[in-house]
Structure formats: C-alpha cells, structure tokens
Design an enzyme around this catalytic site. Structure first.
Site, PDB file in Angstrom:
ATOM      1  N   TYR A  75       9.891  -2.646  -1.622  1.00  0.00           N
ATOM      2  CA  TYR A  75      10.247  -2.631  -3.087  1.00  0.00           C
ATOM      3  C   TYR A  75      10.905  -1.303  -3.347  1.00  0.00           C
ATOM      4  O   TYR A  75      11.426  -0.887  -4.422  1.00  0.00           O
ATOM      5  CB  TYR A  75       9.230  -2.848  -4.112  1.00  0.00           C
ATOM      6  CG  TYR A  75       8.041  -2.006  -3.583  1.00  0.00           C
ATOM      7  CD1 TYR A  75       7.684  -0.623  -4.099  1.00  0.00           C
ATOM      8  CD2 TYR A  75       6.542  -2.481  -3.038  1.00  0.00           C
ATOM      9  CE1 TYR A  75       6.700   0.019  -3.755  1.00  0.00           C
ATOM     10  CE2 TYR A  75       5.562  -1.796  -2.715  1.00  0.00           C
ATOM     11  CZ  TYR A  75       5.507  -0.537  -3.286  1.00  0.00           C
ATOM     12  OH  TYR A  75       4.372   0.384  -2.962  1.00  0.00           O
ATOM     13  N   ARG A 117       4.550   9.252  -5.715  1.00  0.00           N
ATOM     14  CA  ARG A 117       3.684   8.757  -4.649  1.00  0.00           C
ATOM     15  C   ARG A 117       4.472   8.720  -3.183  1.00  0.00           C
ATOM     16  O   ARG A 117       4.951   7.533  -3.220  1.00  0.00           O
ATOM     17  CB  ARG A 117       2.890   7.500  -4.850  1.00  0.00           C
ATOM     18  CG  ARG A 117       1.667   6.872  -4.140  1.00  0.00           C
ATOM     19  CD  ARG A 117       1.437   5.256  -4.617  1.00  0.00           C
ATOM     20  NE  ARG A 117       2.435   4.606  -3.814  1.00  0.00           N
ATOM     21  CZ  ARG A 117       2.986   3.485  -4.189  1.00  0.00           C
ATOM     22  NH1 ARG A 117       2.482   2.827  -5.289  1.00  0.00           N
ATOM     23  NH2 ARG A 117       3.868   2.821  -3.482  1.00  0.00           N
ATOM     24  N   HIS A 149       0.757   2.677  -1.925  1.00  0.00           N
ATOM     25  CA  HIS A 149      -0.380   2.557  -2.923  1.00  0.00           C
ATOM     26  C   HIS A 149      -1.655   2.624  -2.088  1.00  0.00           C
ATOM     27  O   HIS A 149      -2.490   3.457  -2.753  1.00  0.00           O
ATOM     28  CB  HIS A 149      -0.152   1.129  -3.524  1.00  0.00           C
ATOM     29  CG  HIS A 149      -1.433   0.846  -4.405  1.00  0.00           C
ATOM     30  ND1 HIS A 149      -1.931   1.438  -5.549  1.00  0.00           N
ATOM     31  CD2 HIS A 149      -2.486  -0.122  -4.124  1.00  0.00           C
ATOM     32  CE1 HIS A 149      -2.968   0.893  -5.979  1.00  0.00           C
ATOM     33  NE2 HIS A 149      -3.125   0.030  -5.314  1.00  0.00           N
TER      34      HIS A 149
END
Lengths: 325, 386
Positions: free
Chosen positions: B294, B281, B285
């Site tokens: 993160y 990805r 998100h």
C-alpha cells in the site's frame, strides 16, 4: 431506625450513605447534579457533596464510563448513571473491553470498583430506547457483576454493597417502580450479602424465578391462584454470579420452574437458568423449565407495551402449562 | 447533489487551515533539522545540556535495539507478534523524558520508548507479544498504564485519571513534586475514534490536566493520514477549545520542549493540550503486515533522510559532544540489552491453564470455582496417560 421510602428515595438515601462513608465515592452522569437525574435518584446530592463529587458530565456515555476507568485507576469509586437502558450501548466497548477486563489483564494489580447504574425495563409509556432490558449482554461478560433490585429495602442496601464491591457492578433499577409503593426501610439492619437470591414467597407446587420488575408481577400471580396452587417466588437479585443454592433447593421440592423476565427470551437469563436447573435438578423435574419474557422482537411502541411485556396472566399461563406434562 | 465549493458555504477551508503539506508545513516546531543543524523557535526554544542530549541519544539507540531485537524474536518464533516503533523513537523519548515521576502515561501498544523512559523492564512488554500475559506490569510502580489495543480507548482513561488528579488537589499548587498531569498517547488513526473526541470534550469541559500526544505516523495500517482528516490534526484542538501544536516528531529536542511545556501547562491548571508529533512509521504496522502492498518505497526513502537518531548523532559529533569511546560503550550496552532480551524471552514461561481463573474477580465466585475445579480434575485425569 426505620423510614417509609419509595425505591427512588431508598436509592437516594443509599447513595448518600455511601458518599458519607467513603470520600472516594463519586457520582457521574448526565443531569445528575442540579436536576438530580431525570428520575431524581441523585436529588440533592450535588448540593450537599459539591460539584467535584456529583459530576454533571458531557452528553457522551462512552466518555462517562471511560473517564470512570481513569478515576478508578487513580483510587476513586465512581458510580455512573446511564440515563436510560437503551443509552448504554455507546459505552458498551468501555464496559466490556475495559471495565470488565482490566483486573484480569493486570493480574489483579488494578481494580475497577465502578458501579454502572441503569434504570431498566418498560411500562412507563416512553418512546423507543427507554424501556429495554440489556442484562444478559452484561451477565455474559466475565469480569462484570450484575444485580437487580426489586424493592426499596434492597435498593437501599444493594446500592451500598455494590459501591463497596471491588469488582465492577452493573446495577439495574426497575424504573417503573421508582416512585411506586413505599416500604419500611430499617437503615440499622444488617443486610444479606449482595450476591444472594431469596425466597420471597414460600410455596410447594411450582417455583417462579424473577428479578427487578417481574418480582412484583410474580408475587401478584402467586396471590391470584392462592388456594388452587401453592406458588413459590424467588427474587434472584444477583444475575452474575448467579446464586443457584436457593433455586436448586426450591425446584427439587416443587419439581416445576418458570423463569420470568421482561427481556427477550432468546438467549436471555432464562436460557441460562433453564440449563442450570436441568443440570442440577434433573431427577426432580416434573416438567421442562419454561420461560416467560418479552417476545423476540425489538421493544414495541408504548401503546402496546403492556401486551408485549409478560404480565400476571402470561406468567399463570406458563404455570398451567408446567402441569400439562 | 449540488456541490457547494468551499467559501460559498461557510469559510474557505484552504484559507483557514492552509494546504496540507507532506513535510508538516511551516507550523512544524523544529529545533534540530534532519541534517543535525540546530534551529530556534520563537515559542518553544530551549537549551539542552550535553548530558541531556547524550541521554536522549542513548535512549533512542537502546529503544531501537529493543525494537529490532523484538522484531527478530518474532521472526524466530519467540514472539507471536510485535508492533514496531522504528522511526518513532524521538517522539517517544522526547515526550517520555518530559514526564515527571508523578505524571501518568497511558500508552497504545506501540509505546516501547515511553515504557523505557518510565523505567519499565522491556521484558514485561514482551510477555504480551509472546502471549504469556496481557500487560501484567503494575501500572502504579512506574505510572505507566497497561497497553491498550482498542484504538483510542485510553484517551478517556488519561482524562479520567487527570480528573482524579484535580480532585486530589494535585494541580496548580506550585509544588513541583506534587503537581501532576497525564499524557494520553494515540495515533492518527485513533483521531477518528469517538473515544478520542469524547476525551477532548471531557478534558476541555473540566479543564483536566492531560496532554493528548498524537503520533501522526502517516499510516493506520494501510490507510493514509488523508483518510482520517482533511485538516492538520493539531488544528482540531481549537474546535474543542484548547491549544494544539504540531511538532517534528523525529526531532527529540523539539518534542521534549513542546511536551514539557504542555505538561507544565497542565500541571499549573491551565488545562489540556493536543500535540501532533509529525513522524513516520518506518516499519510495518506489526510483524504480520506487508506495507509494500500500500505504500511507495520512495516515501519510505524520503523519511529515512529524516531519521530521528541520525540527526542527533550528527549534531553531537559535529559539536564534539560524543566520541568513539561513547559510541563504542553504547554499542556494547545495546548488545548486552539485546542479549538480555533474547535470553529473557525464553524464560517467559507459559502460564498454567488453570491461571485463567485468577483475577477475573476480586474473589472467585463459587460457581466459577466449581468450573475451575472441574477443569483441574479433567486435566488431572490425563496424568500418567500416554
């Protein structure tokens, strides 16, 4: 044509008729095939309709309801059996997030003609998770319809009407009565519409509202005080949507109402009914609407379940209290 | 608590499954390297026509444009949120193009490339992200189910629909127009959900014609793949009793080849397959997420080198299969698509407040009709007021 049937037999006959009427009707659940279900409601159906239409499923409730969604999208009308009331929670997400909402989300393009049969209520001396009454959780969910049968005649007709419904129906069966008293079922009669309530005993002093297993209890209560008080009993039959017409008509006459159910009282069906009766019958009420139900605790161990469940005496106690006002 | 080392209690997991490798390991099916070199695979090799490859390239470029345009529309306030697919174009186009018209796809909320392959107007997707509807397309028109936001729920729907295909006798007849399969999309995060695992069990038990297509994009919002599984995901299939394959999800050729084979297997009546499309990805998100909290930018930079579109472009150019005229025309097409989305999104009007009562049930129950009428009267009481 009439035949004497138990509730179990009437449901079985109703399912059989629905399967004969529509080849898209499928039955699915745990042990519904060869065994005929733990309560034998689907007895003999796999033998006659084959394994493709009476499907023994893996032991996973979310899987049963989730695959029923896919089958419904493909044009089938799945009737799924949840083995016991307390086993429905693993399927809760599929029921409230998928089954209940897909018609709404797709703006009416995808129907969910699924029936979820749940044997509900207590009184069979079972271990925990086998005697619950989860109806309010489903009646609270828009998109679902919720009905409860209380006798063999309704069992025979209501299951067929639920299967014919283009909306998903939570179908509650009072398991304690499955193999109890028989009734004459006229299979050529014209049934009342599914979402209607019905006066099952006429009276003029107080109205008892019941559904499922409590209908019988309330009828016994009415009989017990015959001559002292004239008690009207209404079998609600449909919990979502509610059919307030007969309720309002009755309470405006009697001025007193007691709502009964096995489910815990707090935020149960009785709360909704009391609110609606207050809104719609305010000037006729002689007393507040009272509720009789299970206590607000988890369902108890079976040796004290008959103490915990509302019985004839607790119903009559509430009736008496409505006359104290 | 005593720690029992692997191997002393049951088999040595490292020996059975091999070590986790961040490049997907030797089991990764690949037909086109990140550098655009054609490679071959013993089981899944396939010949592609120039037209097919140009089609894949066009699909991926246009899908990326839908994604970047929609991200921009969110920044401009036209969309409430957008779930980006950046980096997953090959996984979605490769699998989406392997579908036949009679197959049925069950997406998550990120399958914009699959939607494109099914012929769904991207503006229909924007309705959901703008907040004017909730997946209002007709699934039967393109055999593309509503977007599903509850993680993994659709894996069961794909399985149930496949059970319906079986009951309709549309499996294993040998008729290519009739035999059908479903494909259920989900991600690495969803692989932890009960519904996905129950779907595996039901599909295996009934030998249902379903392909489980997992885009392992390495991240479930902020949680790395390692939080979901100690073994490569495709290997889980064996425990359920059907084959699993790990394919390079950034390789459109390999993804197409593997998905096509799995779908064919399903249509023939040989049952389910799990495909793990190993991808990344590249974006957040959703537009509300901040991946810098993160994950390392080094990681992202490494995956940029494996871009799904760049490798096809390199291959096509090197082999003289596209020229400036082709890419110029594609740029114009992408610009027009972007323009259409920008203009079209503003036309997606807010629904009327009273429309919320439509389609809750097949027929509006009387008491709900009363609620609607009461609300209509209430709204009307403000008309003419200031």
């Amino acid at each position: 044509m009439t035949e004497k049937m138990t509730l179990a037999k009437a449901l079985n006959a109703g399912l059989r008729q629905a399967m004969e009427d529509d080849p898209k009707v499928l039955l699915m659940g745990e042990d519904v095939g060869k065994l005929g279900g733990v309560f034998r409601i689907t007895d003999g159906l796999q033998k006659d309709f084959g394994e493709d239409r009476v499907i023994d499923s893996p032991l996973a409730e979310s899987g049963i309801v989730g695959t029923a969604v896919g089958l419904a999208m493909r044009g089938y009308r799945p009737v799924v059996e949840i083995q016991f009331d307390g086993f429905v929670y693993p399927a809760y997400d599929q029921i409230v997030s998928q089954v209940a909402k897909i018609r709404f989300r797709t703006q009416g393009r995808v129907a969910m003609p699924i029936v979820i049969r749940i044997p509900f209520g207590g009184g069979i001396g079972a271990v925990e998770h086998h005697s619950e009454s989860p109806e309010a959780q489903f009646a609270h969910t828009p998109g679902l319809k919720v009905v409860a049968c209380s006798n063999p005649v309704d069992g025979y007709w209501m299951i067929q009407q639920a299967i014919a419904s283009d909306d998903p129906v939570i179908f509650l069966e009072p398991k304690r009565q499955y193999h109890g008293a028989k009734s004459e079922v006229d299979t050529s009669a014209t049934p009342e519409p599914l979402h209607t309530s019905r006066v099952v005993r006429a009276g003029s002093d107080v109205t008892l509202l019941a559904y499922g297993p409590m209908v019988r209890t309330c009828l016994s209560a009415a009989e017990a005080v015959e001559g002292e008080r004239s008690v009207e009993v209404i079998d609600l039959r449909t919990l979502s949507p509610l059919d307030m017409g007969p309720v309002v008509e009755s309470v405006r006459r009697t001025g007193r109402a007691v709502v009964t159910h096995e489910a815990q009282v707090n935020l149960g069906m009785g709360a909704e009914l009391a609110a609606r009766i207050t809104e719609q019958c305010f000037y006729s009420l002689e007393a507040p609407v009272l509720r009789v139900g299970g206590f607000d605790t988890p369902y108890p161990a079976s040796r004290i379940e008959e103490e915990w469940l509302p019985d004839l005496d607790r119903v009559l106690d509430a009736v008496d209290r409505t006359f104290d006002f | 608590m005593t720690h029992v080392p692997d191997g002393e209690f049951g088999p040595d997991l490292a020996e059975v499954f091999g070590p986790q490798q961040s490049d997907g390991g030797p089991e990764l099916v690949q037909l086109l390297t990140p550098e655009g070199e054609r490679t071959h695979h013993a089981e899944f090799d396939m010949d592609f026509s120039a037209e097919q490859l140009r089609g894949f390239y066009r699909d991926m470029v246009l899908t990326r444009r839908i994604d970047t345009e929609s991200t921009a529309l969110q920044r401009h306030g036209e969309l409430g949120i957008w779930a980006q697919l950046l980096g997953q174009e090959a996984a979605q186009i490769g699998s989406g193009r392997a579908l036949r018209p009679q197959d049925f796809a069950f997406p998550t909320y990120r399958e914009h490339g699959v939607a494109w392959c099914r012929g769904l107007d991207p503006l229909k997707l924007l309705g959901l992200f703008r907040g004017v509807d909730q997946s209002s397309w007709d699934p039967a028109e393109t055999n593309f189910a509503p977007y599903t936001i509850i993680i993994g729920a659709q894996a069961l729907h794909a399985t149930g629909y496949a059970m319906g295909i079986q009951r309709d006798g549309a499996v294993g007849t040998g008729d290519p127009e009739r035999d059908a399969a479903t494909i259920g999309y989900f991600g690495d995060g969803a692989s932890s959900q009960g519904d996905v695992n129950e779907a595996f069990i039901f599909a295996a038990s009934y030998n249902a014609p379903v392909v489980f297509f997992c885009q392992n994009n390495q991240w479930a919002i902020s949680e790395p793949f390692e939080r979901q599984s100690r073994i490569p995901l495709y290997q889980r299939a064996l425990g359920f009793g059907f084959p699993g394959v790990r394919v390079d999800g950034n390789d459109v050729m390999a993804t197409y080849a593997v998905t096509q084979a799995a779908l064919q297997r399903a249509r023939e009546g040989s049952g389910p397959t799990l495909i793990e499309a190993y991808t990344y990805r590249m974006g957040a998100h959703t537009t509300t997420d901040d991946p810098t909290r993160y994950r390392l930018s080094d990681d992202v930079e490494n995956w940029k080198l494996k871009d799904p579109i760049a490798r096809v472009e390199a291959y096509l150019r090197r082999n003289g299969l596209i020229d400036e005229q082709f890419t110029d025309a594609l740029t114009v097409e992408a610009d027009q698509l972007g323009e259409r989305l920008r203009a079209g999104v503003k036309e997606l009007a807010d629904p009327s407040p009273l429309s919320v009562f439509d389609h809750v049930y097949a027929e509006l129950p009387p008491e709900l009709a009363e609620q609607r009428d009461g609300y209509a009267e209430y709204l009307a009481s403000f008309e003419g007021a200031h």
